[in-house]
Design a protein around this motif. Structure first.
Motif, PDB file in Angstrom:
ATOM      1  N   ARG A  42       0.849  -1.189   0.000  1.00 24.71           N
ATOM      2  CA  ARG A  42       0.000   0.000   0.000  1.00 24.71           C
ATOM      3  C   ARG A  42       0.888   1.243   0.000  1.00 24.71           C
ATOM      4  O   ARG A  42       1.849   1.328   0.735  1.00 24.71           O
ATOM      5  N   GLN A  43       0.523   2.186  -0.874  1.00 22.45           N
ATOM      6  CA  GLN A  43       1.136   3.513  -0.888  1.00 22.45           C
ATOM      7  C   GLN A  43       0.021   4.521  -1.071  1.00 22.45           C
ATOM      8  O   GLN A  43      -0.760   4.412  -2.027  1.00 22.45           O
ATOM      9  N   GLY A  44      -0.062   5.484  -0.162  1.00 16.40           N
ATOM     10  CA  GLY A  44      -1.042   6.549  -0.295  1.00 16.40           C
ATOM     11  C   GLY A  44      -2.468   6.073  -0.479  1.00 16.40           C
ATOM     12  O   GLY A  44      -3.222   6.661  -1.233  1.00 16.40           O
ATOM     13  N   GLY A  45      -2.835   4.985   0.164  1.00 14.64           N
ATOM     14  CA  GLY A  45      -4.204   4.482   0.043  1.00 14.64           C
ATOM     15  C   GLY A  45      -4.449   3.606  -1.171  1.00 14.64           C
ATOM     16  O   GLY A  45      -5.542   3.101  -1.368  1.00 14.64           O
ATOM     17  N   ILE A  46      -3.444   3.420  -2.010  1.00 19.85           N
ATOM     18  CA  ILE A  46      -3.555   2.571  -3.206  1.00 19.85           C
ATOM     19  C   ILE A  46      -2.917   1.223  -2.878  1.00 19.85           C
ATOM     20  O   ILE A  46      -1.782   1.160  -2.414  1.00 19.85           O
ATOM     21  N   THR A  47      -3.656   0.139  -3.127  1.00 14.43           N
ATOM     22  CA  THR A  47      -3.089  -1.192  -2.892  1.00 14.43           C
ATOM     23  C   THR A  47      -2.637  -1.801  -4.216  1.00 14.43           C
ATOM     24  O   THR A  47      -3.211  -1.533  -5.273  1.00 14.43           O
ATOM     25  N   PHE A  48      -1.582  -2.618  -4.123  1.00 17.66           N
ATOM     26  CA  PHE A  48      -1.061  -3.282  -5.317  1.00 17.66           C
ATOM     27  C   PHE A  48      -0.319  -4.537  -4.913  1.00 17.66           C
ATOM     28  O   PHE A  48       0.061  -4.716  -3.751  1.00 17.66           O
ATOM     29  N   VAL A  49      -0.143  -5.422  -5.881  1.00 16.83           N
ATOM     30  CA  VAL A  49       0.642  -6.637  -5.708  1.00 16.83           C
ATOM     31  C   VAL A  49       1.571  -6.744  -6.910  1.00 16.83           C
ATOM     32  O   VAL A  49       1.271  -6.258  -7.999  1.00 16.83           O
ATOM     33  N   THR A  50       2.700  -7.384  -6.702  1.00 18.75           N
ATOM     34  CA  THR A  50       3.665  -7.536  -7.786  1.00 18.75           C
ATOM     35  C   THR A  50       4.397  -8.855  -7.643  1.00 18.75           C
ATOM     36  O   THR A  50       4.612  -9.344  -6.536  1.00 18.75           O
ATOM     37  N   GLY A  51       4.745  -9.444  -8.773  1.00 16.55           N
ATOM     38  CA  GLY A  51       5.444 -10.728  -8.782  1.00 16.55           C
ATOM     39  C   GLY A  51       5.196 -11.438 -10.096  1.00 16.55           C
ATOM     40  O   GLY A  51       5.187 -10.825 -11.161  1.00 16.55           O
ATOM     41  N   VAL A  89       2.789   5.158 -10.914  1.00 18.05           N
ATOM     42  CA  VAL A  89       1.384   5.377 -11.232  1.00 18.05           C
ATOM     43  C   VAL A  89       1.109   6.843 -10.935  1.00 18.05           C
ATOM     44  O   VAL A  89       1.329   7.308  -9.820  1.00 18.05           O
ATOM     45  N   LEU A  90       0.657   7.559 -11.976  1.00 15.91           N
ATOM     46  CA  LEU A  90       0.410   8.990 -11.838  1.00 15.91           C
ATOM     47  C   LEU A  90      -1.072   9.292 -12.021  1.00 15.91           C
ATOM     48  O   LEU A  90      -1.724   8.725 -12.907  1.00 15.91           O
ATOM     49  N   ASP A  91      -1.583  10.207 -11.203  1.00 17.20           N
ATOM     50  CA  ASP A  91      -2.989  10.589 -11.310  1.00 17.20           C
ATOM     51  C   ASP A  91      -3.167  11.606 -12.437  1.00 17.20           C
ATOM     52  O   ASP A  91      -2.215  11.955 -13.145  1.00 17.20           O
ATOM     53  N   ALA A  92      -4.387  12.097 -12.599  1.00 15.90           N
ATOM     54  CA  ALA A  92      -4.709  13.009 -13.700  1.00 15.90           C
ATOM     55  C   ALA A  92      -3.923  14.319 -13.629  1.00 15.90           C
ATOM     56  O   ALA A  92      -3.715  14.975 -14.649  1.00 15.90           O
ATOM     57  N   ARG A  93      -3.472  14.702 -12.440  1.00 19.77           N
ATOM     58  CA  ARG A  93      -2.672  15.926 -12.284  1.00 19.77           C
ATOM     59  C   ARG A  93      -1.185  15.686 -12.545  1.00 19.77           C
ATOM     60  O   ARG A  93      -0.382  16.601 -12.462  1.00 19.77           O
ATOM     61  N   GLY A  94      -0.828  14.426 -12.800  1.00 18.27           N
ATOM     62  CA  GLY A  94       0.566  14.087 -13.037  1.00 18.27           C
ATOM     63  C   GLY A  94       1.356  13.829 -11.763  1.00 18.27           C
ATOM     64  O   GLY A  94       2.574  13.711 -11.799  1.00 18.27           O
ATOM     65  N   GLU A  95       0.643  13.700 -10.642  1.00 18.36           N
ATOM     66  CA  GLU A  95       1.305  13.438  -9.368  1.00 18.36           C
ATOM     67  C   GLU A  95       1.440  11.932  -9.162  1.00 18.36           C
ATOM     68  O   GLU A  95       0.497  11.172  -9.359  1.00 18.36           O
ATOM     69  N   SER A  96       2.624  11.522  -8.745  1.00 20.34           N
ATOM     70  CA  SER A  96       2.881  10.113  -8.517  1.00 20.34           C
ATOM     71  C   SER A  96       2.189   9.649  -7.238  1.00 20.34           C
ATOM     72  O   SER A  96       2.368  10.240  -6.180  1.00 20.34           O
ATOM     73  N   VAL A  97       1.380   8.576  -7.348  1.00 19.31           N
ATOM     74  CA  VAL A  97       0.709   8.019  -6.177  1.00 19.31           C
ATOM     75  C   VAL A  97       1.305   6.670  -5.772  1.00 19.31           C
ATOM     76  O   VAL A  97       1.106   6.230  -4.644  1.00 19.31           O
ATOM     77  N   PRO A 130       7.063  -9.979 -13.605  1.00 17.63           N
ATOM     78  CA  PRO A 130       6.426  -9.419 -14.798  1.00 17.63           C
ATOM     79  C   PRO A 130       4.995  -8.920 -14.585  1.00 17.63           C
ATOM     80  O   PRO A 130       4.404  -8.359 -15.507  1.00 17.63           O
ATOM     81  N   LEU A 131       4.430  -9.113 -13.396  1.00 17.97           N
ATOM     82  CA  LEU A 131       3.048  -8.721 -13.144  1.00 17.97           C
ATOM     83  C   LEU A 131       2.987  -7.652 -12.053  1.00 17.97           C
ATOM     84  O   LEU A 131       3.651  -7.769 -11.019  1.00 17.97           O
ATOM     85  N   PHE A 132       2.170  -6.636 -12.301  1.00 18.77           N
ATOM     86  CA  PHE A 132       1.957  -5.563 -11.335  1.00 18.77           C
ATOM     87  C   PHE A 132       0.485  -5.199 -11.397  1.00 18.77           C
ATOM     88  O   PHE A 132       0.023  -4.627 -12.382  1.00 18.77           O
ATOM     89  N   TYR A 133      -0.277  -5.599 -10.382  1.00 16.70           N
ATOM     90  CA  TYR A 133      -1.718  -5.354 -10.332  1.00 16.70           C
ATOM     91  C   TYR A 133      -1.969  -4.244  -9.319  1.00 16.70           C
ATOM     92  O   TYR A 133      -1.444  -4.287  -8.206  1.00 16.70           O
ATOM     93  N   VAL A 134      -2.806  -3.279  -9.703  1.00 13.51           N
ATOM     94  CA  VAL A 134      -3.019  -2.125  -8.837  1.00 13.51           C
ATOM     95  C   VAL A 134      -4.509  -1.761  -8.764  1.00 13.51           C
ATOM     96  O   VAL A 134      -5.233  -1.882  -9.742  1.00 13.51           O
ATOM     97  N   ASN A 135      -4.925  -1.366  -7.579  1.00 14.54           N
ATOM     98  CA  ASN A 135      -6.287  -0.903  -7.317  1.00 14.54           C
ATOM     99  C   ASN A 135      -6.284   0.608  -7.278  1.00 14.54           C
ATOM    100  O   ASN A 135      -5.745   1.198  -6.340  1.00 14.54           O
TER     101      ASN A 135
END
Length: 155
Positions: free
Chosen positions: A34-43, A82-90, A98-103
């Motif tokens: 989790r970063q900044g309220g965004i969850t993700f998994v990678t592997g 991952v950048l939002d509509a304002r171009g800010e990295s979240v 090879p896999l990166f899944y993000v909510n």
């Protein structure tokens, strides 16, 4: 008083939902980050881990897939932003395979992957109950500079 109670109940449901998702991923051996309220998994290195990722894919509306040719990239090390509509990295993270899944919530998002000094980026709108499956091909020359190869149709 009634509003406070409703707000508290909504908060509990959200916390319980997040805890359930993390428990489900943990049950199949995948660490939820989790970063900044965004969850993700990678592997996704190896057939067994890819199978476990397939079992949780429906919980992640955005799925980044890193490739070398037609095959999945067989190493760690893609730097993801991952950048939002304002171009800010979240989210900023180095992929564990090879896999990166993000909510992420609905909206316009830019997804970047950098490997060996080459950055590929794709900007997409996530709306409704759609899934975005975005392929990043690191071996092919990028059309027009640092843009990613065309993505397959959204699911």
């Amino acid at each position: 008083m009634k509003r406070v109670l409703v707000s508290a109940l909504v908060g509990l449901v959200l916390v319980a939902s997040a805890a359930t998702v993390q428990a489900d991923e943990a049950a199949v051996g995948i660490k939820v980050r989790r970063q900044g309220g965004i969850t993700f998994v990678t592997g996704g290195l190896g057939d067994d881990e890819r199978t476990r990722f397939e079992s949780i894919a429906a919980r992640y509306p955005v799925q980044l897939i890193f490739r070398a040719g037609d095959a999945l990239l067989d190493r760690k090390g893609v730097k993801v932003r991952v950048l939002d509509a304002r171009g800010e990295s979240v989210v900023e993270w180095t992929a564990d395979g090879p896999l990166f899944y993000v909510n992420v919530p609905g909206g316009r998002w830019t997804f970047e992957g950098t490997l060996d000094g080459r950055t590929l980026a794709q900007t997409r709108d996530l709306t409704g109950r759609r899934y975005l499956v975005l392929d990043f091909h690191f071996d092919a020359p990028a059309p027009g500079g640092d843009a990613a190869a065309p993505a397959p149709a959204d699911r």
